[in-house]
Design an enzyme around this catalytic site. Structure first.
Site, PDB file in Angstrom:
ATOM      1  N   ASP A   1       0.805  -1.663   0.572  1.00  0.00           N
ATOM      2  CA  ASP A   1      -0.261  -0.104  -0.206  1.00  0.00           C
ATOM      3  C   ASP A   1       0.760   0.919   0.052  1.00  0.00           C
ATOM      4  O   ASP A   1       0.215   2.341   0.182  1.00  0.00           O
ATOM      5  CB  ASP A   1      -0.459   0.159   1.229  1.00  0.00           C
TER       6      ASP A   1
ATOM      7  N   ASP B   1       6.030  -5.956   6.614  1.00  0.00           N
ATOM      8  CA  ASP B   1       4.649  -5.627   6.744  1.00  0.00           C
ATOM      9  C   ASP B   1       4.080  -6.289   5.747  1.00  0.00           C
ATOM     10  O   ASP B   1       3.551  -6.050   5.082  1.00  0.00           O
ATOM     11  CB  ASP B   1       4.860  -3.873   6.505  1.00  0.00           C
TER      12      ASP B   1
HETATM   13  N1  SAM Z   1      -0.583  -4.021   8.196  1.00  0.00           N
HETATM   14  C1  SAM Z   1      -0.824  -5.272   6.772  1.00  0.00           C
HETATM   15  C2  SAM Z   1      -0.918  -6.571   8.091  1.00  0.00           C
HETATM   16  O1  SAM Z   1      -1.034  -5.857   9.554  1.00  0.00           O
HETATM   17  O2  SAM Z   1      -2.078  -7.285   7.800  1.00  0.00           O
HETATM   18  C3  SAM Z   1      -0.256  -5.449   5.841  1.00  0.00           C
HETATM   19  C4  SAM Z   1      -0.516  -4.583   5.000  1.00  0.00           C
HETATM   20  S1  SAM Z   1       0.730  -5.031   2.771  1.00  0.00           S
HETATM   21  C5  SAM Z   1      -0.777  -4.635   2.206  1.00  0.00           C
HETATM   22  C6  SAM Z   1       0.977  -6.580   3.389  1.00  0.00           C
HETATM   23  C7  SAM Z   1       1.488  -7.132   1.881  1.00  0.00           C
HETATM   24  O3  SAM Z   1       2.512  -8.047   1.865  1.00  0.00           O
HETATM   25  C8  SAM Z   1       0.400  -7.242   0.835  1.00  0.00           C
HETATM   26  O4  SAM Z   1       0.308  -6.566   0.003  1.00  0.00           O
HETATM   27  C9  SAM Z   1       1.012  -8.747   0.305  1.00  0.00           C
HETATM   28  O5  SAM Z   1       0.702  -8.717  -1.331  1.00  0.00           O
HETATM   29  C10 SAM Z   1       2.443  -9.279   0.736  1.00  0.00           C
HETATM   30  N2  SAM Z   1       3.200 -10.046   0.924  1.00  0.00           N
HETATM   31  C11 SAM Z   1       2.503 -11.321   1.452  1.00  0.00           C
HETATM   32  N3  SAM Z   1       3.796 -11.922   1.219  1.00  0.00           N
HETATM   33  C12 SAM Z   1       4.546 -11.721   0.331  1.00  0.00           C
HETATM   34  C13 SAM Z   1       6.183 -12.568   0.426  1.00  0.00           C
HETATM   35  N4  SAM Z   1       6.469 -13.609   0.889  1.00  0.00           N
HETATM   36  N5  SAM Z   1       6.781 -11.132   0.041  1.00  0.00           N
HETATM   37  C14 SAM Z   1       6.548  -9.795  -0.419  1.00  0.00           C
HETATM   38  N6  SAM Z   1       5.326  -9.467  -0.424  1.00  0.00           N
HETATM   39  C15 SAM Z   1       4.219  -9.937   0.450  1.00  0.00           C
END
Ligand code: SAM
Length: 284
Positions: free
Chosen positions: A87, A156
């Site tokens: 985000d 995050d």
């Molecule tokens: N603040 C939120 C929470 O505490 O749940 C998280 C927000 S952010 C949108 C989370 C992001 O982590 C998502 O966009 C997701 O696609 C990403 N994500 C999940 N697994 C991942 C990985 N292995 N490597 C990089 N990004 C990843």
């Protein structure tokens, strides 16, 4: 409540709902379902696989508490990495520090970045900072293979399922530790100490096994849109020195116009309630 005007996140036997006037995004990426709602009381809301991620109303609390406690403890940070955080909110908070020369975002799902750039322009504005480099890929692979080192690594991620599962495992924690410069810090979002006590307990235990139990310091903040509201973050110091968050090196460098984080909030956040201390074995 008629389905078509409320979005509800069901978490076990509890739920949190927001009334919305319009659904702005509803798409399936290679990794998850991405929805964005125009809600009545919380502004725009990002939902991934049915879970609240970001709202206009309370994202500032989460992103400020994810970034500024660690930045206040770092004497002269130059390079930062955000894993997940598609985000852009954590990146935007980091861009408030002119001393940072390089900020890398490694987010696995490019469609999250694109959707948030379009519908959360204020939260994601930091992605356009010339110091920011966006990598679309798996954060675990990035820290394992990039060979780059950082003063601050912010994890995050979504909850420990699907693509994020690997971000809650010890090999990843070890790779993060190896990717820190001397004196570097890592911060992880470590879920709800109340509604996910088992995850909170196991994550902090596993982080302690890698970073050293005296170098792992959980802290709390209330994020209204997350299950149960109370949320945890865990600060880890890459060196074996105990991470003493109570005396930040440099509150003086704090950016202006923050909306939640203050030196008093910093100190209070690390004062864990008894149940959380007991969950961590710090109280009988
Ligand atoms: N603040 C939120 C929470 O505490 O749940 C998280 C927000 S952010 C949108 C989370 C992001 O982590 C998502 O966009 C997701 O696609 C990403 N994500 C999940 N697994 C991942 C990985 N292995 N490597 C990089 N990004 C990843």
């Amino acid at each position: 409540m008629s389905e078509q005007e409320w979005f509800t996140e069901i978490f076990g036997n509890s739920a949190f709902s927001v009334r919305y006037s319009k659904k702005l995004v509803d798409l399936q990426s290679d990794f998850q379902r991405i929805e964005i709602f125009e809600s009545v009381s919380m502004g725009r809301v990002l939902v991934l696989n049915g879970c609240f991620m970001v709202t206009d109303k309370d994202a500032f609390i989460y992103h400020e508490m994810l970034v500024h406690p660690a930045m206040a403890l770092l004497a002269s940070p130059g390079r930062a990495l955000v894993i997940g955080g598609g985000d852009g909110g954590a990146v935007t908070e980091l861009t408030k520090y002119p001393e940072l020369t390089t900020i890398i975002l490694c987010e696995i799902d490019g469609k999250v970045i694109d959707s948030c750039r379009e519908f959360f322009p204020d939260i994601s504005r930091g992605l356009d900072d010339p110091r920011v480099k966006v990598v679309v890929g798996d954060g675990a692979a990035f820290v394992r293979e990039s060979g780059e080192h950082f003063d601050l690594i912010v994890v995050d991620s979504t909850d420990p399922v699907g693509p994020a599962e690997v971000l809650f495992q010890e090999p990843f924690y070890e790779a993060v530790k190896q990717s820190l410069r001397p004196g570097g810090l890592a911060v992880f979002q470590t879920e709800s100490p109340l509604f996910m006590e088992d995850v909170f307990h196991s994550v902090t235990l596993n982080l302690g096994a890698v970073f050293g139990h005296r170098s792992v310091r959980p802290y709390l903040a209330t994020i209204p849109c997350y299950p149960g509201g109370l949320w945890s973050f865990t600060l880890c110091s890459g060196d074996s020195y105990p991470c003493d968050p109570a005396n930040p090196a440099s509150f003086g460098r704090l950016p202006v116009a923050l909306r939640y984080y203050t030196p008093d909030i910093h100190r209070a956040a690390f004062a864990l309630p008894a149940f959380a201390q007991r969950s961590l074995g710090q109280l009988p």
